[in-house]
Design a protein around this motif. Structure first.
Motif, short mmCIF file in Angstrom:
data_model
loop_
_atom_site.label_atom_id
_atom_site.label_comp_id
_atom_site.label_asym_id
_atom_site.label_seq_id
_atom_site.Cartn_x
_atom_site.Cartn_y
_atom_site.Cartn_z
N ASP A 47 34.24 41.62 46.43
CA ASP A 47 33.47 41.03 45.33
C ASP A 47 32.93 39.67 45.77
O ASP A 47 33.62 38.92 46.46
CB ASP A 47 34.39 40.78 44.13
N VAL A 49 32.05 35.73 45.49
CA VAL A 49 32.53 34.55 44.77
C VAL A 49 31.79 33.37 45.36
O VAL A 49 31.32 33.43 46.52
CB VAL A 49 34.07 34.39 44.91
N TYR A 98 40.34 27.98 45.94
CA TYR A 98 39.94 28.82 44.80
C TYR A 98 41.03 29.82 44.44
O TYR A 98 41.38 29.97 43.27
CB TYR A 98 38.64 29.55 45.15
N VAL A 99 41.56 30.50 45.45
CA VAL A 99 42.58 31.51 45.18
C VAL A 99 43.83 30.86 44.60
O VAL A 99 44.41 31.35 43.63
CB VAL A 99 42.92 32.31 46.46
N ASN A 102 43.22 29.93 40.95
CA ASN A 102 43.03 31.04 40.02
C ASN A 102 43.98 32.20 40.30
O ASN A 102 43.68 33.36 40.00
CB ASN A 102 41.57 31.53 40.13
N LEU A 106 43.43 36.46 39.33
CA LEU A 106 42.75 37.32 40.31
C LEU A 106 43.52 38.61 40.56
O LEU A 106 44.75 38.60 40.60
CB LEU A 106 42.58 36.58 41.64
N LYS A 108 45.20 41.18 42.91
CA LYS A 108 45.74 40.96 44.26
C LYS A 108 46.16 42.28 44.87
O LYS A 108 46.78 43.08 44.18
CB LYS A 108 46.93 40.00 44.19
N TYR A 110 43.23 40.26 46.89
CA TYR A 110 41.93 39.81 46.42
C TYR A 110 40.94 39.91 47.57
O TYR A 110 41.06 39.22 48.58
CB TYR A 110 42.07 38.37 45.93
N SER A 112 37.20 39.31 48.75
CA SER A 112 35.99 38.62 48.32
C SER A 112 35.09 38.32 49.50
O SER A 112 35.54 38.26 50.65
CB SER A 112 36.34 37.32 47.60
N GLY B 23 32.28 33.44 39.52
CA GLY B 23 32.93 34.71 39.81
C GLY B 23 31.94 35.84 40.08
O GLY B 23 30.73 35.63 40.05
N ARG B 475 42.15 46.53 36.61
CA ARG B 475 41.73 45.13 36.63
C ARG B 475 40.43 44.96 37.41
O ARG B 475 39.60 44.13 37.08
CB ARG B 475 42.83 44.33 37.31
N ARG B 476 40.27 45.75 38.44
CA ARG B 476 39.05 45.67 39.23
C ARG B 476 37.92 46.46 38.59
O ARG B 476 36.81 46.50 39.13
CB ARG B 476 39.31 46.20 40.66
#
Lengths: 546, 546
Positions: A47, A49, A98-99, A102, A106, A108, A110, A112, B23, B475-476
């Motif tokens: 994803d 970020v 960031y991780v 947050n 998030l 996990k 995660y 990104s 995000g 969640r994803r």
């Protein structure tokens, strides 16, 4: 402004060293390249970020605690509450922040990806800038080497999607634990030897540049370069140096494959049991991980760290085979160490193997465009629990140069929409501008069969005469120019001039120019249509050159 | 690390004020929005250009010459040669530097667009950040208002391409010369009144916020706000205030249209002579530029600057009509002044007119998302010759909020590829990972009928058990999960679980759950296929939800 004020001296338009502007072709092609990378990373479940350009200096790990000020290598400034802020110098330290910040929100592990400019307050040089772009992908919160294997596969797929052919790139994988095990065995373990270990790492990292003899010097007393500058070495004994150099020489070790498989049979068995997705390649099995075996033969096999490193590489190898990535794409290479201190396990590097001519006129391999590894300690700086992580970073402008070198279609300017310039022959008389404006607006609404824009259209808005306007159209790379003078206006027509065909005809020899065929082509290169048929006429010209 | 070293205190993961992370949904949707804007600007013949984030402070015009240091509103730091550098605070000042530096190499007029973050070292607040994104388009080297008209049309087209319907936006145009003429007539001409003129500009700029009575106070002695803070006014006499307020009241002036046309017949005649591109709209002519006429009625018509301003607006109006942009899309509005001092001619603003509920629960118009104007002096700071220029700037995050408010398809998350999560039920045993790896790799190679990627696929790489893995998939936002335990492995099959249908079924009432139909659906929501048919099975599930 009153007349008696002194005229202020003109400012000089200039840029700070190491910062550069980028023109239209580069910006557009880079944008296409980034889109391909985004999609490639996205397909792997990563994803996007985005973190800001400015962070607290201490969060970046760039604060010098003993001296109460930031590392000179980063651009830093104090906030109004006197805290030090810095421009990010990579995309990994902000990700760790960031991780950590947050963590609970998030998913996990995660996955990104991030793209953006980073800044180094260092001396610029050829190809070295103080602002440059990176494109990173990371998996945080997963300790398994399956994550490292995924990053390597992602790197390989991304190269192919960008138009770099199989065989023109290779992803090389190694494991820091292997080398750490060797260093422990030769007496360089423990916190007190951290500096010497780093010197060894950096010496090995120079294998491509200086060859084995150069590395031997850097592992021993030191090395003097052409200019006479002396680099102090790690000061190892010759036996230790031999061990390390032997470790790096994968080519000698072809006959060691079976030994490695015998040592770690589990994963090879797992491959046998895998169900039929059609991935496992008989040829691949025979070829197998030559280099992994090469490192396995070392006498340091007795060492726990070394064994763990080899086991991880063997696991990675099994995952790669299962997914169908042979050593033509991803291979274990004991010479990859990566210069950074924070890596804790697998490290990897994407090397482009096709030849290019360097600044000195020598033909060399293009070289590394991306690299990364496992950094299990970085996020943990902020968190009570350990947070394993792995990831890699693409050097965007280097990769962009590579795509240009292999003439990848991604960076081909023919991907841009063709440009049409509407000239304004009577631009001294504002009353004719609305007529030209109507033409350019009609062109901008032209669509292809899928409803996508067909072209780009520009109206000449300067004050120059007709010849300068035609030069403008050429300079902008226009495919055709639209012309309406008073006679056309009266006749309700407009002239469409095909600039590509026109240039071809103008370059023809005198004999050719006298031919009937040439004259027929001239009629095609410049023709009048009723104003209402402008768009259709332009479509005909575009179709000639598509 | 040796055991007797003290454990260092953990760093706190935090961000400086006024800087934010973004995000996945925001980053991806913003990227789609920027692509649409890029294409829209490109169709108008604008070329991309990129300048770096760091410039010499004096090139940005942010150096305070009397105090030998940069303006506090910009982030600044000294280079190693002690020269001051700053982070760019907008995209216009760097463009001026770029054009001046590359003047001879650029086609002129030079149309370019730029997108990127800018930085303000100001107090952050709700919706006010110290880093924010702008998207600009400018035409440099053209003095004709045809350039201003083009920018307004570009703004209107871009709004519609982004999914903002006609009627939900309006581009308002005015001309600084009109107001400058009035100010000259009421005795505010000359360098010595520059400060008071700026106060007048800023007062008018508050018309939306404080209404005509608020502006009257700000033009006169001053205005006290609810908190008791007093803002000193421009100190104008009441006659002068009446003139200015009259100028802003477009609604009163419907009957003045014909006067304006009588004054400036030329361009209206030009429209009559225009050839038949089908753009000129009879209705439009009747409606005509009401507001332009309103300003034309003023007694300041005798003033050269005022007349020039009205003439330019009338020319713009003719160009807009010729290109088919009626007052429902672009209209002349005398209340638009823009707060910046450097504008020298036409100014424009893109306002979104649809209602939104603000923080206080009031229903208000969404408001301005972009604005700009002609700035003929900026590039000239660097050059011996005058360089006219016009351009506008989109506030990207505000426009992004607007697209979300109107539910534009551009920012809809359904534009993302669907995600499939491969679970790793036996993740404690590394020998089973290659099998899962092979599945996720096969999914990643799935293509649609156009050869585009069909889905995103993620392999669970954490250490948690099966229930946590299913939560991870939820969640994803995964559409389906892939499951293979030991019994499936033995049977050579894999289970595909449709998470969307599964969630619907789980939410059903007890009665429904007992029905045969429900049970049939349950069989659809989770089913086994041979491993070789994994991709086909997943395609069936995706087809259900597309």
């Amino acid at each position: 402004m009153s007349a008696d004020k002194p005229i202020p001296a003109k400012l000089k338009a200039r840029q700070p060293r190491g910062f550069v502007d980028r023109g239209p072709a580069d910006v557009a092609a880079t944008e296409r390249m980034l889109s391909v990378i985004r999609e490639s990373f996205s397909v792997y479940g990563f994803d996007p970020v985005e973190t800001p350009f400015v962070e607290y200096t201490d969060a970046l790990g760039k604060f010098l605690p003993d001296q109460d000020r930031p590392n000179e290598g980063v651009f830093s400034f104090q906030d109004d509450d006197d805290q030090w802020l810095s421009l990010r110098y990579d995309l990994t330290a902000p990700l760790a922040r960031y991780v950590a910040e947050n963590f609970d929100a998030l998913p996990k592990p995660y996955r990104s990806y991030r793209v953006g400019y980073v800044f180094r307050n260092e001396k610029p040089g050829p190809g070295r800038f103080r602002q440059f772009m990176q494109f990173d992908a990371d998996i945080v919160g997963s300790g398994t080497v399956a994550g490292d294997a995924e990053i390597c596969m992602l790197a390989a797929d991304t190269m192919e999607k960008l138009g770099i052919k199989r065989g023109d790139y290779v992803v090389k994988v190694n494991n820091r634990k292997v080398l750490d095990g060797v260093m422990e065995a030769i007496g360089l373990g423990g916190e007190e030897n951290a500096g010497r270990r780093l010197t060894v790492l950096r010496a090995i990292d120079k294998l491509d540049k200086f060859g084995p003899e150069g590395v031997r010097l850097l592992l021993g007393e030191g090395r003097k370069d052409e200019s006479g500058d002396f680099t102090k070495g790690a000061g190892l004994h010759s036996d230790a140096i031999d061990e390390i150099l032997g470790l790096l020489n994968a080519a000698e070790a072809d006959d060691m494959v079976q030994d490695a498989i015998a040592l770690f049979p589990t994963d090879y068995e797992a491959i046998q049991t895998m169900s039929g997705l059609g991935f496992v390649d008989e040829e691949f099995k025979a070829d197998d991980s030559v280099a992994a075996a090469a490192v396995a033969r070392s006498r340091f096999m007795i060492n726990d760290k070394y064994r763990a490193g080899i086991q991880e590489l063997t696991n990675i190898s099994a995952l790669l085979q299962a997914a169908g990535y042979g050593p033509d794409r991803i291979r274990i290479d004991p010479s990859v160490v990566r210069g950074l201190e924070y890596y804790t396990g697998p490290v990897y590097e994407v090397e482009l193997t096709f030849p290019v001519t360097n600044e000195d006129g020598q033909v060399v391999r293009f070289g590394s465009v991306a690299g990364g590894g496992r950094y299990d300690g970085l996020v943990g700086r902020f968190r009570p629990e350990p947070v394993p992580a792995t990831g890699f970073s693409i050097g965007v402008s280097r990769l962009f140069s590579a795509l240009k070198a292999v003439k990848s279609p991604i960076v081909d300017s023919r991907n841009e929409l063709p440009l049409v310039v509407v000239t304004a022959m009577d631009n001294k008389s504002p009353e004719f501008m609305p007529g030209y404006q109507a033409m350019v607006s009609a062109l901008r609404q032209a669509k292809d069969e899928n409803g996508r824009p067909l072209l780009r259209a520009d109206l000449y808005l300067g004050a120059s005469g007709f010849n300068a306007q035609m030069k403008y159209a050429d300079r902008r790379g226009a495919v055709c120019a639209i012309i309406q003078g008073s006679s056309e206006r009266e006749a309700g027509t407009v002239v469409i001039k095909d600039l590509i065909l026109g240039a071809e005809l103008a370059a023809a020899s005198r004999d050719v120019k006298d031919s009937a065929e040439h004259k027929a082509k001239q009629a095609e290169a410049q023709f009048a249509v009723p104003v209402a048929e402008l768009v259709e006429g332009v479509k005909r010209v575009l179709a000639r050159h598509s």
